[in-house]
Design a protein around this motif. Structure first.
Motif, PDB file in Angstrom:
ATOM      1  N   TRP A 340       0.854  -1.197   0.000  1.00  0.00           N
ATOM      2  CA  TRP A 340       0.000   0.000   0.000  1.00  0.00           C
ATOM      3  C   TRP A 340       0.891   1.249   0.000  1.00  0.00           C
ATOM      4  CZ3 TRP A 340      -5.031  -0.261  -0.841  1.00  0.00           C
ATOM      5  CH2 TRP A 340      -5.717  -1.440  -0.571  1.00  0.00           C
ATOM      6  N   VAL A 341       0.580   2.210  -0.880  1.00  0.00           N
ATOM      7  CA  VAL A 341       1.318   3.474  -0.937  1.00  0.00           C
ATOM      8  C   VAL A 341       0.311   4.623  -0.973  1.00  0.00           C
ATOM      9  CG1 VAL A 341       3.370   2.545  -2.046  1.00  0.00           C
ATOM     10  CG2 VAL A 341       1.454   3.258  -3.449  1.00  0.00           C
ATOM     11  N   LYS A 342       0.749   5.775  -0.453  1.00  0.00           N
ATOM     12  CA  LYS A 342      -0.107   6.964  -0.460  1.00  0.00           C
ATOM     13  C   LYS A 342      -0.134   7.557  -1.861  1.00  0.00           C
ATOM     14  CE  LYS A 342       0.710   8.218   4.370  1.00  0.00           C
ATOM     15  NZ  LYS A 342       1.192   9.277   5.310  1.00  0.00           N
ATOM     16  N   VAL A 343      -1.333   7.859  -2.320  1.00  0.00           N
ATOM     17  CA  VAL A 343      -1.524   8.429  -3.652  1.00  0.00           C
ATOM     18  C   VAL A 343      -2.343   9.708  -3.559  1.00  0.00           C
ATOM     19  CG1 VAL A 343      -1.352   6.170  -4.744  1.00  0.00           C
ATOM     20  CG2 VAL A 343      -3.585   7.032  -4.058  1.00  0.00           C
ATOM     21  N   LEU A 344      -2.307  10.422  -4.650  1.00  0.00           N
ATOM     22  CA  LEU A 344      -3.114  11.648  -4.743  1.00  0.00           C
ATOM     23  C   LEU A 344      -4.588  11.245  -4.899  1.00  0.00           C
ATOM     24  CD1 LEU A 344      -2.858  14.769  -4.922  1.00  0.00           C
ATOM     25  CD2 LEU A 344      -2.850  14.498  -7.407  1.00  0.00           C
ATOM     26  N   CYS A 345      -5.429  11.756  -3.986  1.00  0.00           N
ATOM     27  CA  CYS A 345      -6.840  11.371  -4.004  1.00  0.00           C
ATOM     28  C   CYS A 345      -7.503  11.808  -5.308  1.00  0.00           C
ATOM     29  CB  CYS A 345      -7.583  11.984  -2.807  1.00  0.00           C
ATOM     30  SG  CYS A 345      -6.999  11.342  -1.220  1.00  0.00           S
ATOM     31  N   LYS A 346      -8.571  11.124  -5.621  1.00  0.00           N
ATOM     32  CA  LYS A 346      -9.260  11.400  -6.873  1.00  0.00           C
ATOM     33  C   LYS A 346      -9.828  12.816  -6.911  1.00  0.00           C
ATOM     34  CE  LYS A 346     -12.532   9.245 -10.029  1.00  0.00           C
ATOM     35  NZ  LYS A 346     -13.480   8.134 -10.240  1.00  0.00           N
ATOM     36  N   ASP A 347     -10.262  13.312  -5.733  1.00  0.00           N
ATOM     37  CA  ASP A 347     -10.800  14.680  -5.680  1.00  0.00           C
ATOM     38  C   ASP A 347      -9.720  15.707  -5.973  1.00  0.00           C
ATOM     39  OD1 ASP A 347     -13.211  13.553  -5.059  1.00  0.00           O
ATOM     40  OD2 ASP A 347     -12.949  13.786  -2.889  1.00  0.00           O
ATOM     41  N   THR A 350      -7.220  17.380 -10.071  1.00  0.00           N
ATOM     42  CA  THR A 350      -7.832  18.455 -10.852  1.00  0.00           C
ATOM     43  C   THR A 350      -7.046  18.677 -12.132  1.00  0.00           C
ATOM     44  OG1 THR A 350      -6.525  20.102  -9.706  1.00  0.00           O
ATOM     45  CG2 THR A 350      -8.662  19.550  -8.735  1.00  0.00           C
ATOM     46  N   LYS A 351      -7.621  19.487 -13.003  1.00  0.00           N
ATOM     47  CA  LYS A 351      -6.964  19.783 -14.273  1.00  0.00           C
ATOM     48  C   LYS A 351      -5.647  20.503 -14.059  1.00  0.00           C
ATOM     49  CE  LYS A 351      -7.870  21.741 -18.829  1.00  0.00           C
ATOM     50  NZ  LYS A 351      -8.861  22.426 -19.709  1.00  0.00           N
ATOM     51  N   ASP A 352      -5.636  21.445 -13.081  1.00  0.00           N
ATOM     52  CA  ASP A 352      -4.389  22.182 -12.815  1.00  0.00           C
ATOM     53  C   ASP A 352      -3.297  21.253 -12.271  1.00  0.00           C
ATOM     54  OD1 ASP A 352      -5.615  24.485 -13.632  1.00  0.00           O
ATOM     55  OD2 ASP A 352      -6.208  25.088 -11.605  1.00  0.00           O
ATOM     56  N   ALA A 353      -3.713  20.313 -11.402  1.00  0.00           N
ATOM     57  CA  ALA A 353      -2.725  19.388 -10.845  1.00  0.00           C
ATOM     58  C   ALA A 353      -2.154  18.486 -11.938  1.00  0.00           C
ATOM     59  CB  ALA A 353      -3.370  18.544  -9.731  1.00  0.00           C
ATOM     60  N   ILE A 354      -3.027  18.064 -12.862  1.00  0.00           N
ATOM     61  CA  ILE A 354      -2.548  17.188 -13.943  1.00  0.00           C
ATOM     62  C   ILE A 354      -1.644  17.965 -14.900  1.00  0.00           C
ATOM     63  CG2 ILE A 354      -3.289  15.774 -15.904  1.00  0.00           C
ATOM     64  CD1 ILE A 354      -5.794  15.106 -14.290  1.00  0.00           C
ATOM     65  N   ILE A 355      -1.985  19.282 -15.127  1.00  0.00           N
ATOM     66  CA  ILE A 355      -1.121  20.115 -15.991  1.00  0.00           C
ATOM     67  C   ILE A 355       0.266  20.236 -15.385  1.00  0.00           C
ATOM     68  CG2 ILE A 355      -0.776  22.473 -16.826  1.00  0.00           C
ATOM     69  CD1 ILE A 355      -3.784  22.628 -17.325  1.00  0.00           C
ATOM     70  N   GLN A 405       6.633  14.260  -5.068  1.00  0.00           N
ATOM     71  CA  GLN A 405       7.743  14.845  -4.314  1.00  0.00           C
ATOM     72  C   GLN A 405       9.011  14.853  -5.172  1.00  0.00           C
ATOM     73  OE1 GLN A 405       8.503  12.821  -0.656  1.00  0.00           O
ATOM     74  NE2 GLN A 405      10.209  14.155  -0.086  1.00  0.00           N
ATOM     75  N   LEU A 406       9.307  13.743  -5.854  1.00  0.00           N
ATOM     76  CA  LEU A 406      10.512  13.679  -6.675  1.00  0.00           C
ATOM     77  C   LEU A 406      10.415  14.591  -7.895  1.00  0.00           C
ATOM     78  CD1 LEU A 406      11.363   9.859  -6.558  1.00  0.00           C
ATOM     79  CD2 LEU A 406      12.455  11.722  -5.298  1.00  0.00           C
ATOM     80  N   LEU A 407       9.183  14.814  -8.393  1.00  0.00           N
ATOM     81  CA  LEU A 407       9.005  15.729  -9.527  1.00  0.00           C
ATOM     82  C   LEU A 407       9.007  17.201  -9.094  1.00  0.00           C
ATOM     83  CD1 LEU A 407       6.269  13.811 -11.557  1.00  0.00           C
ATOM     84  CD2 LEU A 407       8.634  14.220 -12.258  1.00  0.00           C
ATOM     85  N   GLY A 408       9.033  17.446  -7.783  1.00  0.00           N
ATOM     86  CA  GLY A 408       9.063  18.829  -7.294  1.00  0.00           C
ATOM     87  C   GLY A 408       7.700  19.493  -7.310  1.00  0.00           C
ATOM     88  N   ILE A 409       6.615  18.711  -7.248  1.00  0.00           N
ATOM     89  CA  ILE A 409       5.252  19.248  -7.232  1.00  0.00           C
ATOM     90  C   ILE A 409       4.727  19.203  -5.801  1.00  0.00           C
ATOM     91  CG2 ILE A 409       2.914  18.986  -8.138  1.00  0.00           C
ATOM     92  CD1 ILE A 409       4.125  17.604 -10.557  1.00  0.00           C
ATOM     93  N   LYS A 410       4.245  20.323  -5.312  1.00  0.00           N
ATOM     94  CA  LYS A 410       3.714  20.406  -3.941  1.00  0.00           C
ATOM     95  C   LYS A 410       2.193  20.415  -3.979  1.00  0.00           C
ATOM     96  CE  LYS A 410       7.727  22.937  -2.224  1.00  0.00           C
ATOM     97  NZ  LYS A 410       8.182  24.153  -1.498  1.00  0.00           N
TER      98      LYS A 410
END
Length: 410
Positions: A340-347, A350-355, A405-410
């Protein structure tokens, strides 16, 4: 007169006897010399053949060792390839699972994977997904045995030499004989065999079969009964016992045809120079003419040459040390895992997060699609490739917080 004739005959017989002895001695010496040369040639040829055989054996052993080492490396590579194929099949099978099935699979987890039914230490507001962490390997050099070594047996053939031996031919005796002339012995170097050339056949001769007429029975004349005017009659005579007329008739010769093999094309030979052979001989020179008187005939000896063993055959054992080689071997550091690993929740997807995710992946060379804010197959493939290269658990349908985290996205 009779006494003079007797002396002449005795003198002649003694000269003939000495001449025959000298001729026999010369013939024996030539035969011994020829036997020596043949023996030396056979010994040399045997030694050369033994050296060639040892060299071929050594080369074959080296080639066999190289082939065994190469076969061992190929077997290792084959096993590693099979392991990699199995691992790739597992990853592909795991990638085909849709994201929504992974999100709703908390109650349908296969216990055989070693994953608990619920994420451990889960907190409210956190989202989890099952990630696949492939096995990890490292390459290291391993010392392997190529050849166990052993013993090499070298056999040295025995050595012989030809030595002279004196044997008694005739015992000492006394009789009246013609004293042979007195000679003195001088040493002289004579040419036994001049410099010649030896012909070596380069291409053998060619032959063909021909039919030849051979005389079986020559022409002859026989007496036959008949008339005097018989054909081919040479002469006639009358037999008083029978009253027949016998004719001397010529019988023609008889022939037969035989097949004979004749040379059509002579062999092609080349000439190899052979150096001359010299020999030192002793020559007798007349000092005193022959005389007649009663003398003691000394014993006669003959020198023969016999082969004696100089050095017996030897068997030498040489120890061959073992040979090793270093091969590169892949060693497993970590087994494959499902966790089990922590992932970004489906909510939060968002479009901005995917961009932001697409831009970050594109800057690192993983994403080649458009920046459209849609988490499609190209984006999902880029995320999986990034996770593989950075040793992060693979989650095809979700983005782990470690990836962000490794991609530098907060």
């Amino acid at each position: 007169m009779f006494k003079r004739l007797l002396l002449t005959l005795a003198f002649s017989s003694s000269i003939i006897w000495f001449g025959s002895c000298a001729q026999k001695s010369q013939t024996t010496a030539d035969q011994i010399e020829k036997a020596k040369e043949q023996h030396a040639a056979v010994v040399e040829q045997t030694q050369q053949q033994q050296k060639l055989l040892e060299e071929k054996t050594r080369k074959l052993q080296e080639e066999n060792q190289q082939l065994q080492a190469q076969l061992q490396r190929l077997q290792e590579e084959k096993r590693e390839l099979e392991k990699q194929k199995a691992q790739i099949a597992k990853i592909q099978k795991f990638q085909n699972v849709k994201a929504e099935n992974l999100q709703s699979a908390q109650c349908e987890i296969n216990p055989d994977l070693g994953v608990p039914l619920n994420p451990p230490q889960a907190k409210p507001g956190e989202c989890f997904a099952i990630g696949y962490l492939p096995a990890k390997y490292k390459y290291e050099k391993v010392k392997v045995l190529v050849d166990a070594g052993g013993e090499k047996v070298i056999t040295t053939p025995p050595k012989y030499k030809v030595v002279p031996k004196k044997i008694l031919v005739r015992e000492e005796s006394k009789k009246i004989v013609v004293i042979p002339p007195v000679y003195k012995t001088v040493t002289e170097k004579v040419l036994v065999r001049p410099a010649t050339t030896k012909k070596v056949v380069v291409r053998p001769a060619k032959y063909k079969w021909v039919t030849e007429k051979v005389l079986v029975e020559p022409a002859k004349k026989v007496w036959k009964r008949g008339r005097s005017f018989l054909t081919h009659a040479v002469a006639t005579r009358f037999d008083p016992n029978t009253g027949d007329i016998l004719c001397l008739v010529e019988v023609p010769p008889k022939y037969k045809y035989i097949k004979k093999k004749v040379m059509v094309e002579p062999p092609v030979v080349k000439e190899v120079p052979v150096p001359p052979v010299y020999k030192t001989i002793t020559k007798k020179v007349l000092v005193k003419p022959a005389q007649t008187k009663e003398v003691v005939i000394p014993a006669v000896y003959k020198t023969v040459y016999v082969k004696e063993l100089v050095e017996p055959a030897k068997v030498q054992k040489i120890k061959i040390p073992p040979k090793y080689d270093y091969v590169t071997k892949r060693v497993k550091v970590r087994d494959e895992q499902f966790l089990w690993v922590k992932v970004l929740c489906k909510d939060n997807m968002t479009k901005d997060a995917i961009i932001k995710l697409q831009k970050a992946l594109k800057s690192k060379g993983y994403y080649r699609g458009p920046i459209d804010g849609i988490y499609g197959p190209l984006t999902q493939e880029a995320v999986v490739n990034f996770q593989k290269d950075n040793d992060i658990p693979i989650t095809p349908g979700a983005v782990t917080l470690k990836t962000l985290q490794l991609l530098g996205i907060k």
